[in-house]
Design a protein around this motif. Structure first.
Motif, PDB file in Angstrom:
ATOM      1  N   PRO A 325      38.792  11.517  38.800  1.00 33.98           N
ATOM      2  CA  PRO A 325      38.283  12.840  38.403  1.00 33.98           C
ATOM      3  C   PRO A 325      37.710  12.817  36.999  1.00 33.98           C
ATOM      4  CG  PRO A 325      40.678  12.816  38.321  1.00 33.98           C
ATOM      5  CD  PRO A 325      40.263  11.505  38.919  1.00 33.98           C
ATOM      6  N   ARG A 328      37.216  16.609  32.231  1.00 31.08           N
ATOM      7  CA  ARG A 328      37.370  18.070  32.108  1.00 31.08           C
ATOM      8  C   ARG A 328      38.383  18.623  33.104  1.00 31.08           C
ATOM      9  NH1 ARG A 328      32.431  16.889  34.102  1.00 31.08           N
ATOM     10  NH2 ARG A 328      32.023  17.386  36.292  1.00 31.08           N
ATOM     11  N   GLU A 329      38.702  17.854  34.165  1.00 32.38           N
ATOM     12  CA  GLU A 329      39.653  18.311  35.177  1.00 32.38           C
ATOM     13  C   GLU A 329      41.068  17.818  34.902  1.00 32.38           C
ATOM     14  OE1 GLU A 329      38.238  17.220  39.035  1.00 32.38           O
ATOM     15  OE2 GLU A 329      36.355  18.334  38.836  1.00 32.38           O
ATOM     16  N   ARG A 330      41.261  17.069  33.829  1.00 37.66           N
ATOM     17  CA  ARG A 330      42.596  16.558  33.518  1.00 37.66           C
ATOM     18  C   ARG A 330      42.865  16.635  32.018  1.00 37.66           C
ATOM     19  NH1 ARG A 330      41.571  10.691  32.871  1.00 37.66           N
ATOM     20  NH2 ARG A 330      39.455  10.248  33.593  1.00 37.66           N
TER      21      ARG A 330
END
Length: 466
Positions: A325, A328-330
């Motif tokens: 991923p 920005r998603e983690r």
């Protein structure tokens, strides 16, 4: 008892009462039923910044409006006719626990209010120091845990998504299955490939990497497959071993595989199937034994439908897919990476640079379209170009700073925005959230998981009406 004796008794009681007010360990204020101060201890000047003469005879409602007592617990008792306890902050910054009790006549009329104030400033300061030390301990524990998750190649796995990938890496590393790593540019696909190699039985062999998108198409074939002497103009007299041969006994990473031209896709498929290759200008087969890992930021499945990628090669590669991923998603990994990268940069350049809390906030809010690679570049740029030890928001690249200002509704960046202030903002939002949804401070305490006195103190601190 005659009149003289009665007067003497009253005088004695008055003196005793004044003695109690003056000698009590708690600061005492006694008012009549209408809130006018009749007795007050000498410590009032140290506590409230007003002398005894300035306060005697004054009404607590007026003093509340002047913020001498704010809020006034005596006024609260006058309104509710029941004992009250609150936490109060004086103009001098002292934290007081104030309790007030009503006194009624035989007919039930409020005739006096007795107010006890206990200075908690020192206790609260000790508590804050303890909480600060506890917070530091948790930070150290977090950094230790982060170091456990971080392997020698720099992979950070703190988020659940990355920890799941880490577990998958350990499983596929012990076999020779082909791995296809998918994800945006800069997410660290090559780091994952190196980790697979490091944990595999081929770790004693070479890890060979080639970016298929960075080499001109005319040269890519010779780089991959090698060539014999004199096979084309400019070829080395002794020939050259290709990348695939160099990976013999080890691991080959074909990065940005989606950029591989169709003719070379067919040749690569043959090598994967037969474990043999021919150099350019040769008819001799050379056996090769390597672990193949492919990586791309392209949608290979869509490319197959468009006729831009061979379906049979796609099936050969898509044995064990790993989807990475974007950063920005983690955000958990972003926070850990900021610490790890900054520490590594300080060690590399012999520096002791630190990030201001507002700088960290800006870095955390940025979307990082370039992912880990962009984060590393931004941090290195700030570390090597700033003269100050503390890296303030003014040192941020324009794109990062602009993003932070926009999300904060154009509030100017505060170069010295402390962690304490940030935590207080969050705390105030939670207190307002709880006060809107709960009827009593007891309900708020249950909702927030803190004690009822803490709820009362925080309501007063943020001027929130319960």
């Amino acid at each position: 008892m005659d009149k003289h004796q009665h007067t003497a008794q009253e005088e004695w009681l008055r003196q005793v009462l004044e003695g109690i007010v003056e000698t009590s360990r708690d600061h005492l204020i006694i008012t009549d039923g209408e809130g006018f101060i009749r007795m007050i201890g000498d410590s009032c000047e140290d506590m409230y910044g007003r002398s005894k003469d300035e306060l005697l005879g004054r009404n607590v409602i007026e003093l509340e409006q002047e913020k001498v007592f704010y809020p006034s617990v005596t006024h609260m008792v006058m309104q509710k006719n029941i004992p009250q306890t609150i936490l109060q902050e004086t103009k001098n910054g002292q934290q007081l626990m104030v309790s007030a009790y009503p006194v009624f006549s035989g007919e039930g009329k409020l005739t006096a209010v007795v107010n006890y104030s206990h200075d908690l400033t020192e206790i609260l300061e000790l508590k804050q120091r303890y909480e600060s030390m506890n917070q530091q301990l948790k930070q150290f524990e977090s950094e230790i845990e982060e170091l456990r998750e971080k392997n020698q190649d720099g992979m950070v796995a703190v988020s659940e998504a990355m920890m799941a990938i880490n577990r998958l890496i350990k499983k596929v590393a012990v076999v020779d299955s082909t791995v296809l790593i998918l994800g945006e540019s800069g997410v660290g696909k090559n780091v994952i490939a190196k980790e697979i190699h490091r944990n595999s039985r081929r770790s004693g062999g070479d890890f060979v990497e080639i970016n298929c998108g960075s080499i001109p198409e005319g040269l890519l074939e010779s780089e991959l497959f090698g060539y014999e002497a004199g096979s084309f103009t400019g070829a080395a007299k002794t020939g050259k071993k290709g990348i695939i041969e160099m990976a013999n006994g080890g691991t080959l990473l074909l990065d940005e595989l989606g950029e591989l031209p169709l003719p070379l896709q067919a040749k690569l498929l043959k090598v994967i199937q037969e474990k043999k290759l021919q150099r350019i200008g040769s008819t001799q087969d050379r056996e090769v034994d390597f672990r193949l890992i492919a990586a791309t930021n392209r949608n290979l499945e869509a490319m197959v439908k468009e006729g831009k990628f061979r379906q049979d090669l796609y099936f050969r590669l898509n044995v064990v897919p790993i989807h990475v991923p974007p950063l920005r998603e983690r955000p958990e990994d972003t926070a850990a990476l900021i610490r790890v990268v900054l520490r590594n940069l300080n060690e590399r350049y012999g520096l002791q640079k630190r990030l201001d809390s507002a700088t960290i906030a800006a870095l955390m809010q940025y979307d990082w379209p370039g992912n880990v690679r962009e984060l590393e570049n931004v941090l290195e740029r700030m570390v090597v170009t700033t003269d100050e030890e503390v890296i303030d928001p003014v040192h941020l690249p324009a794109e990062v700073a602009a993003n932070y200002v926009e999300q904060e509704e154009n509030v100017p960046l505060m170069p010295r925005f402390s962690l304490k202030e940030a935590l207080e903002q969050v705390e105030e939002k939670w207190m307002r959230y709880a006060s809107e949804r709960c009827r009593t401070t007891a309900e708020m305490a249950d909702l927030l998981g803190i004690s009822q006195p803490s709820v009362v103190r925080k309501l007063q601190k943020y001027r929130i009406r319960s």
